[in-house]
Design a protein around this motif. Structure first.
Motif, PDB file in Angstrom:
ATOM      1  N   VAL A 307       0.864  -1.157   0.012  1.00 42.02           N
ATOM      2  CA  VAL A 307       0.201   0.116   0.009  1.00 42.02           C
ATOM      3  C   VAL A 307       0.848   1.238  -0.086  1.00 42.02           C
ATOM      4  O   VAL A 307       1.200   1.764   1.021  1.00 42.02           O
ATOM      5  N   LEU A 333      -6.200  -3.674  -8.820  1.00 44.39           N
ATOM      6  CA  LEU A 333      -6.442  -4.073  -7.524  1.00 44.39           C
ATOM      7  C   LEU A 333      -6.746  -5.335  -7.147  1.00 44.39           C
ATOM      8  O   LEU A 333      -7.207  -6.417  -7.964  1.00 44.39           O
ATOM      9  N   SER A 338      -3.176  -2.055  -2.448  1.00 44.51           N
ATOM     10  CA  SER A 338      -4.151  -0.681  -2.797  1.00 44.51           C
ATOM     11  C   SER A 338      -3.308   0.566  -2.588  1.00 44.51           C
ATOM     12  O   SER A 338      -2.032   0.448  -2.966  1.00 44.51           O
ATOM     13  N   LEU A 372      -7.741   3.954  -0.117  1.00 44.38           N
ATOM     14  CA  LEU A 372      -8.399   4.157  -1.536  1.00 44.38           C
ATOM     15  C   LEU A 372      -9.963   4.140  -1.334  1.00 44.38           C
ATOM     16  O   LEU A 372     -10.759   4.916  -1.844  1.00 44.38           O
ATOM     17  N   VAL A 411     -12.402  -8.335  -4.525  1.00 46.11           N
ATOM     18  CA  VAL A 411     -12.171  -6.909  -4.383  1.00 46.11           C
ATOM     19  C   VAL A 411     -13.316  -6.077  -4.661  1.00 46.11           C
ATOM     20  O   VAL A 411     -13.868  -5.363  -3.655  1.00 46.11           O
ATOM     21  N   TYR A 415     -15.852  -3.694  -2.014  1.00 48.81           N
ATOM     22  CA  TYR A 415     -16.214  -2.297  -2.263  1.00 48.81           C
ATOM     23  C   TYR A 415     -17.707  -2.148  -2.470  1.00 48.81           C
ATOM     24  O   TYR A 415     -18.285  -1.137  -2.037  1.00 48.81           O
TER      25      TYR A 415
END
Length: 633
Positions: A307, A333, A338, A372, A411, A415
């Motif tokens: 990251v 991603l 990230s 993010l 991922v 999200y």
């Protein structure tokens, strides 16, 4: 065909070794590296390590060692060219066509490193001479110490069209032009329009010279800052066989070892930001080279840390660059990888901040870096008003555009869930605020509420006697039946939630008995499958109820359907278990808070009841969401 060393280096750089090897054997993260049991000899304790940053694997047991190409030839047994072709296809690279001149060009490319080293020596010498006085004064004004100047290799290009050309004439004009040090004025002229040969001349003139190095510390290009009036302010070398600005990061040779010590990489906007921060003790800084951060640069950063922190100016241009980098990263991603975003105070760059407030001020900026997901959410919310249904729909569309760009299923799913929760919380708060009754309002039963310190306190309901029991009817009952069906289809989730499931109190006698037997069966066995669980239930009413759940068409959850995607079904089942388990806890806490509020009527008790009422409403919304067959966002 001829594969040059530069082309093979690029192929290795584009290949993430742990991902490649992970397709054949199980690998585990171990600090900055990955470990596995060696595939080249029998072992029970992992001694096989994979280093993505350096691009090699090594076994401390048998001594096996190699890169991505060697892995394909030795472990997969492919011929060399087949291995290269397979890796190139994944990396999106074209195999060079057969060309008898390729070997000659490869040999010439090797000499470009010698050219760049000679140019670097020339520029450093000029900085220390009479002509370099203005450049030295500029560095002094910027607070750059002599030690920092030497460490970064600053130099000076005299304001002359031929000084460098003359000093390096032994290399010949063609090589100096190919290295990007000379400009050929005839190169852009159409072949038929050339009248006479014009002389080449120095590309960099009257500029402070900043060498750009590859990860091995070799000079591959230059950035030149003008000292007086003129444009451009910064001039970079053109792309050459050694230098591709979209794949290179300034200071990567020094930042890589520093990052291994600190565990982080900081991306800033320009050369001088990197230099100022390195002088202040932040050696793990890099910068793109006059362009927005590219996909290749993001992948390069991820080979250093999972990251990286992007630290851009707080002005509109800096924030635009940050969101542009975020959008570039979305398709790339993957789990664990990230970006984070740190924002400098308005009107300050890193140099200003560390000089006026010290290194601790910059460290404080880094500690407040946003993940993010936060940066995307905040950008979407700030993009427009949210007062009308159409405007709220536009917000949902912006969030969907972010998640649609993500290619990794897990991922993307996380999200979607995170955005959905924030979306619901945002508009629940607004709706609740707008729905506050007037001072003289009463509830449906005619009971008057309380207005305290500008806030409406609804009437206190009496505690529920079933606060700790999961009901067998209504929405909660349907979800409970679906959850047990899901546990029968995915028994591995029982062990994952063993403690939570063991604490549930279920009103339905049969479902409670089924749950008890499932828990007992998983407790006794290392692993069980659906048929094994059905066997545990016997042949009576519990077995029939369980088989009925598995056949139920009315249950529309992903985890109750045989044809559902297993990854999503397990994720949704985990959420259902969390929602089911939270219900009794919220009700018990609300009952206790209500009892205290009825006894004391003090502000703190009333506020606690209000908070729990909101939490209960949120929980009911989560229940409703789970009953929907599609995602909200």
């Amino acid at each position: 065909m001829s594969l040059t060393p530069q082309w093979l280096d690029e192929l290795r750089a584009r290949t993430t070794l742990s991902t490649l090897i992970g397709k054949s054997i199980k690998v585990q993260k171990a600090g900055r590296e990955y470990k596995a049991c060696c595939p080249f000899h029998n072992e029970k304790t992992p001694s096989f390590t994979i280093n993505d940053e350096k691009g090699f694997y090594h076994c401390f047991g048998c001594g096996a060692h190699g890169d991505a190409i060697r892995w394909m030839t030795e472990q997969r047994g492919l011929p060399f060219m087949d291995a290269v072709k397979e890796l190139a296809a994944v990396a999106g690279m074209d195999i060079p066509a057969a060309d008898p001149r390729a070997a000659k060009r490869a040999e010439q490319a090797k000499g470009l490193h010698d050219v760049m080293a000679a140019a670097q020596g020339f520029f450093e010498e000029q900085l220390g001479g009479i002509d370099g006085a203005d450049a030295r004064a500029y560095l002094l004004k910027r607070g750059i110490s002599d030690a920092t100047r030497r460490a970064f290799g600053f130099g000076y290009s005299p304001d002359s069209r031929t000084r460098l050309k003359t000093a390096l004439r032994d290399f010949g004009d063609p090589m100096l032009i190919e290295a990007g040090l000379l400009i050929d004025p005839d190169a852009s002229e159409p072949e038929g329009e050339k009248t006479r040969k014009r002389d080449s001349y120095d590309r960099f003139r009257g500029r402070l010279m900043i060498p750009i190095r590859d990860p091995r510390g070799r000079v591959i290009a230059f950035g030149g800052r003008i000292l007086g009036a003129g444009e451009p302010k910064y001039l970079n070398s053109p792309d050459t066989p050694l230098f591709d600005k979209g794949r290179t990061l300034y200071n990567i040779d020094r930042a890589s070892p520093a990052a291994r010590q600190t565990g982080r990489v900081i991306v800033v906007e320009g050369y001088m930001d990197v230099v100022a921060l390195a002088q202040a003790g932040f050696g793990e800084c890099v910068a793109p080279l006059g362009t927005a951060l590219t996909e290749h640069q993001i992948e390069r950063l991820w080979k250093m840390v999972e990251v990286p922190i992007l630290c851009f100016d707080g002005d509109a241009a800096g924030q635009k660059a940050a969101i542009r980098a975020a959008m570039r990263a979305l398709p790339l991603l993957r789990p664990g990888h990230s970006l984070a975003f740190a924002t400098l105070p308005q009107g300050q760059d890193p140099d200003d901040l560390v000089r006026t407030a010290g290194a601790s001020a910059f460290e404080a900026v880094l500690t407040q870096a946003e993940p993010l997901v936060d940066r995307l959410w905040n950008h979407a919310v700030a993009a427009g008003p949210l007062e009308t249904p159409e405007q709220r729909a536009a917000l949902k569309q912006r969030l969907s555009e972010y998640t649609d760009a993500m290619t990794h299923n897990d991922v993307r799913a996380h999200y979607v869930q995170a955005f959905r929760e924030r979306h619901d919380a945002l508009f629940f708060t607004r709706s609740a605020r707008q729905a506050l009754p007037r001072r003289d309002s009463r509830d449906a039963g005619g009971r008057r509420g309380q207005w305290s310190k500008g806030q409406w306190k609804p009437p206190i309901a009496p505690p529920s006697g079933e606060a700790r029991v999961i009901r067998a009817v209504g929405t909660e009952g349907v979800l409970l039946a679906g959850m047990i069906c899901g546990l029968l289809r995915y028994p591995d989730r029982i062990r994952a939630h063993l403690e939570v499931l063991s604490a549930l109190r279920i009103a339905d006698r049969q479902l409670a008995a089924i749950m008890e037997k499932l828990l007992a069966g998983v407790w006794r066995e290392e692993s069980v499958e659906t048929e094994g669980l059905l066997t545990i239930l016997g042949t009576g009413e519990l077995y029939n109820r369980a088989k009925g759940l598995l056949r139920a068409d009315a249950l529309t959850f992903t985890f109750t359907r045989k044809d559902a995607d297993a990854t999503r079904a397990r994720r949704d089942l985990d959420e259902a278990i969390r929602v089911i388990a939270a219900g009794p806890e919220i009700e018990a806490a609300l009952a206790e808070a209500t009892r205290r509020a009825m006894e004391t009527l003090d502000e703190a008790s009333l506020q606690q009841q209000q908070d729990l009422l909101k939490l209960q409403a949120d929980h009911q919304q989560r229940l409703a969401d789970l009953m929907q067959p599609e995602d909200i966002i």
